[in-house]
Design a protein around this motif. Structure first.
Motif, mmCIF file in Angstrom:
data_model
loop_
_atom_site.group_PDB
_atom_site.id
_atom_site.type_symbol
_atom_site.label_atom_id
_atom_site.label_comp_id
_atom_site.label_asym_id
_atom_site.label_seq_id
_atom_site.Cartn_x
_atom_site.Cartn_y
_atom_site.Cartn_z
ATOM 1 N N ALA A 69 9.935 -12.750 -55.974
ATOM 2 C CA ALA A 69 11.178 -12.820 -56.739
ATOM 3 C C ALA A 69 12.050 -13.983 -56.286
ATOM 4 O O ALA A 69 12.061 -14.371 -55.116
ATOM 5 N N SER A 70 12.812 -14.522 -57.226
ATOM 6 C CA SER A 70 13.844 -15.508 -56.943
ATOM 7 C C SER A 70 15.202 -14.816 -56.947
ATOM 8 O O SER A 70 15.326 -13.668 -57.375
ATOM 9 N N ASP A 71 16.248 -15.523 -56.490
ATOM 10 C CA ASP A 71 17.591 -14.951 -56.499
ATOM 11 C C ASP A 71 18.190 -15.022 -57.901
ATOM 12 O O ASP A 71 17.920 -15.946 -58.676
ATOM 13 N N TYR A 72 19.023 -14.049 -58.214
ATOM 14 C CA TYR A 72 19.697 -13.968 -59.506
ATOM 15 C C TYR A 72 20.612 -15.176 -59.688
ATOM 16 O O TYR A 72 21.481 -15.437 -58.856
ATOM 17 N N PRO A 73 20.459 -15.932 -60.788
ATOM 18 C CA PRO A 73 21.203 -17.182 -60.945
ATOM 19 C C PRO A 73 22.577 -17.055 -61.579
ATOM 20 O O PRO A 73 23.244 -18.061 -61.817
ATOM 21 N N GLN A 74 23.014 -15.836 -61.938
ATOM 22 C CA GLN A 74 24.321 -15.565 -62.530
ATOM 23 C C GLN A 74 24.458 -15.985 -63.992
ATOM 24 O O GLN A 74 25.447 -15.660 -64.637
ATOM 25 N N SER A 75 23.509 -16.680 -64.543
ATOM 26 C CA SER A 75 23.579 -17.078 -65.944
ATOM 27 C C SER A 75 22.225 -16.835 -66.597
ATOM 28 O O SER A 75 21.288 -17.595 -66.414
ATOM 29 N N LEU A 76 22.143 -15.724 -67.377
ATOM 30 C CA LEU A 76 20.879 -15.309 -67.969
ATOM 31 C C LEU A 76 21.120 -14.736 -69.359
ATOM 32 O O LEU A 76 22.215 -14.253 -69.663
ATOM 33 N N GLU A 77 20.076 -14.761 -70.171
ATOM 34 C CA GLU A 77 20.068 -13.999 -71.414
ATOM 35 C C GLU A 77 19.550 -12.614 -71.059
ATOM 36 O O GLU A 77 18.355 -12.349 -71.090
ATOM 37 N N LEU A 78 20.473 -11.719 -70.694
ATOM 38 C CA LEU A 78 20.087 -10.437 -70.118
ATOM 39 C C LEU A 78 19.306 -9.552 -71.072
ATOM 40 O O LEU A 78 18.576 -8.662 -70.636
ATOM 41 N N SER A 79 19.431 -9.792 -72.362
ATOM 42 C CA SER A 79 18.694 -8.967 -73.322
ATOM 43 C C SER A 79 17.188 -9.132 -73.176
ATOM 44 O O SER A 79 16.420 -8.289 -73.658
ATOM 45 N N GLN A 80 16.752 -10.181 -72.495
ATOM 46 C CA GLN A 80 15.327 -10.439 -72.310
ATOM 47 C C GLN A 80 14.781 -9.836 -71.022
ATOM 48 O O GLN A 80 13.611 -10.032 -70.706
ATOM 49 N N TYR A 81 15.635 -9.094 -70.287
ATOM 50 C CA TYR A 81 15.227 -8.580 -68.982
ATOM 51 C C TYR A 81 15.272 -7.054 -68.942
ATOM 52 O O TYR A 81 16.073 -6.416 -69.637
ATOM 53 N N LEU A 82 14.401 -6.487 -68.121
ATOM 54 C CA LEU A 82 14.442 -5.077 -67.755
ATOM 55 C C LEU A 82 14.888 -4.990 -66.299
ATOM 56 O O LEU A 82 14.509 -5.825 -65.469
ATOM 57 N N VAL A 83 15.680 -3.969 -65.990
ATOM 58 C CA VAL A 83 16.320 -3.870 -64.681
ATOM 59 C C VAL A 83 15.882 -2.582 -63.992
ATOM 60 O O VAL A 83 15.783 -1.523 -64.614
ATOM 61 N N VAL A 92 19.577 -3.888 -70.032
ATOM 62 C CA VAL A 92 20.987 -3.981 -69.653
ATOM 63 C C VAL A 92 21.700 -4.797 -70.721
ATOM 64 O O VAL A 92 21.157 -5.783 -71.234
ATOM 65 N N SER A 93 22.917 -4.388 -71.066
ATOM 66 C CA SER A 93 23.578 -4.953 -72.241
ATOM 67 C C SER A 93 24.435 -6.176 -71.958
ATOM 68 O O SER A 93 24.648 -7.005 -72.848
ATOM 69 N N SER A 94 24.945 -6.302 -70.727
ATOM 70 C CA SER A 94 25.904 -7.375 -70.449
ATOM 71 C C SER A 94 25.989 -7.623 -68.952
ATOM 72 O O SER A 94 25.598 -6.757 -68.151
ATOM 73 N N PRO A 95 26.555 -8.773 -68.546
ATOM 74 C CA PRO A 95 26.760 -9.005 -67.112
ATOM 75 C C PRO A 95 27.653 -7.946 -66.479
ATOM 76 O O PRO A 95 27.444 -7.570 -65.320
ATOM 77 N N GLU A 96 28.624 -7.439 -67.234
ATOM 78 C CA GLU A 96 29.514 -6.408 -66.701
ATOM 79 C C GLU A 96 28.744 -5.112 -66.435
ATOM 80 O O GLU A 96 28.945 -4.452 -65.414
ATOM 81 N N GLN A 111 26.648 -5.575 -63.359
ATOM 82 C CA GLN A 111 27.466 -5.488 -62.146
ATOM 83 C C GLN A 111 27.805 -4.042 -61.829
ATOM 84 O O GLN A 111 27.760 -3.621 -60.660
ATOM 85 N N ARG A 112 28.117 -3.237 -62.849
ATOM 86 C CA ARG A 112 28.411 -1.822 -62.610
ATOM 87 C C ARG A 112 27.190 -1.095 -62.057
ATOM 88 O O ARG A 112 27.304 -0.249 -61.171
ATOM 89 N N GLN A 113 26.012 -1.465 -62.576
ATOM 90 C CA GLN A 113 24.782 -0.839 -62.090
ATOM 91 C C GLN A 113 24.536 -1.215 -60.633
ATOM 92 O O GLN A 113 24.146 -0.376 -59.818
ATOM 93 N N LEU A 114 24.786 -2.473 -60.288
ATOM 94 C CA LEU A 114 24.630 -2.914 -58.898
ATOM 95 C C LEU A 114 25.589 -2.162 -57.986
ATOM 96 O O LEU A 114 25.202 -1.702 -56.899
#
Length: 282
Positions: free
Chosen positions: A33-47, A158-162, A165-168
């Motif tokens: 894994a790489s580190d989270y870059p803070q700028s992603l199209e989150l709709s393309q990811y599973l968490v 996950v729907s949004s960066p917010e 962050q809440r999940q984290l």
């Protein structure tokens, strides 16, 4: 071993030239894994939650650690596993890494202690499909295994960066390590992947203990801090994160430790570095 194993025996010093130990092993070629870059199209990811366990690779007949050490699990633990490659995490719960390590490192497996251990699967190294399809296959395989100690790590959109962050924050409050983000279309390719990401509220690193400093005040006669050196030769002190028992019996000089920190100083040194644990040799 198969195509995901290194063809030749490799000498592992955990990449630190100053480390006093060497492990000779045939390490599996795994995706990292790489580190989270803070700028992603989150709709393309599973968490999913990043479990604080020991990574395990099943080659179809034997269980191996990431570094290529054989994991001596009881026969009842491995007997239900299929003759295909699987990848997962050995885990016994949040905040219990040290207990897990003592169980897994034993070459004569303790049957009773292994009853605590679960194998939490997260990928199919042989799978040629995108990750979201490998995840579906993994769910079906796990249902076929039908053992309570073999589970699939749940993946959620996950729907949004917010929301991320809440999940984290929730996972961290519960004592978890962080989150993993896996691109839905990511193929399994050994090596560092920009589509497999880790997201934590802190950073961590490894360093070798090069000196002890005696404590003062309530720590008189015990460890006050350790001086450590990183792979690139940076030295700094770590004085927090140790229990009283660890201060009385500190990590020996030459031990590789894992530490947490929050960013770096202008000089490139970790900020607020705290001792976490000895680095596992597995």
């Amino acid at each position: 071993m198969n195509r995901h194993s290194v063809a030749l025996a490799i000498s592992l010093s955990l990449t630190f030239s100053h480390f006093p130990f060497t492990v000779v092993a045939q390490a599996p070629k795994l995706m990292l894994a790489s580190d989270y870059p803070q700028s992603l199209e989150l709709s393309q990811y599973l968490v999913s939650e990043k479990l604080d366990g020991i990574r395990a690779y099943w080659d179809g007949s034997t269980l191996w650690s990431r570094s290529g050490e054989r994991i001596h699990a009881p026969s009842w633990f491995t007997a239900p596993l299929p003759t295909i490659e699987l990848e997962g995490e050995l885990w016994i719960g949040r905040g219990r890494f040290q207990s897990l390590m003592s169980i897994v490192r034993d070459q004569q497996p303790n049957e009773k202690q292994w009853r605590q251990v679960g194998l939490y699967l997260f990928d199919l190294p042989m799978g040629a499909e995108p990750f979201q399809l490998r995840y579906q296959r993994l769910q079906a395989i796990t249902r076929g295994i039908d053992r309570a100690f073999v589970q699939v790590i749940e993946q959620r959109p996950v729907s949004s960066p917010e929301a991320l962050q809440r999940q984290l924050e929730l996972v961290t409050e519960l004592g978890g390590e962080g989150l993993m983000l896996h691109h839905k279309d990511n193929l399994y390719l050994p090596g560092r992947s920009s589509q497999l990401l880790k997201y934590k509220s802190y950073q961590d690193g490894e360093a070798v203990v090069v000196a002890h400093q005696e404590g003062k005040g309530k720590y008189q006669g015990m460890l006050g801090a350790v001086e450590v050196e990183t792979q690139d030769g940076r030295r700094f002190r770590i004085g927090s994160g140790f229990s009283d028992a660890e201060r009385k019996n500190p990590p020996a000089i030459g031990t590789v430790i894992t530490y947490r920190y929050n960013g770096t100083t202008d000089a490139g040194l970790p900020r607020f570095a705290r001792y976490l644990r000895p680095h596992p040799m597995l």
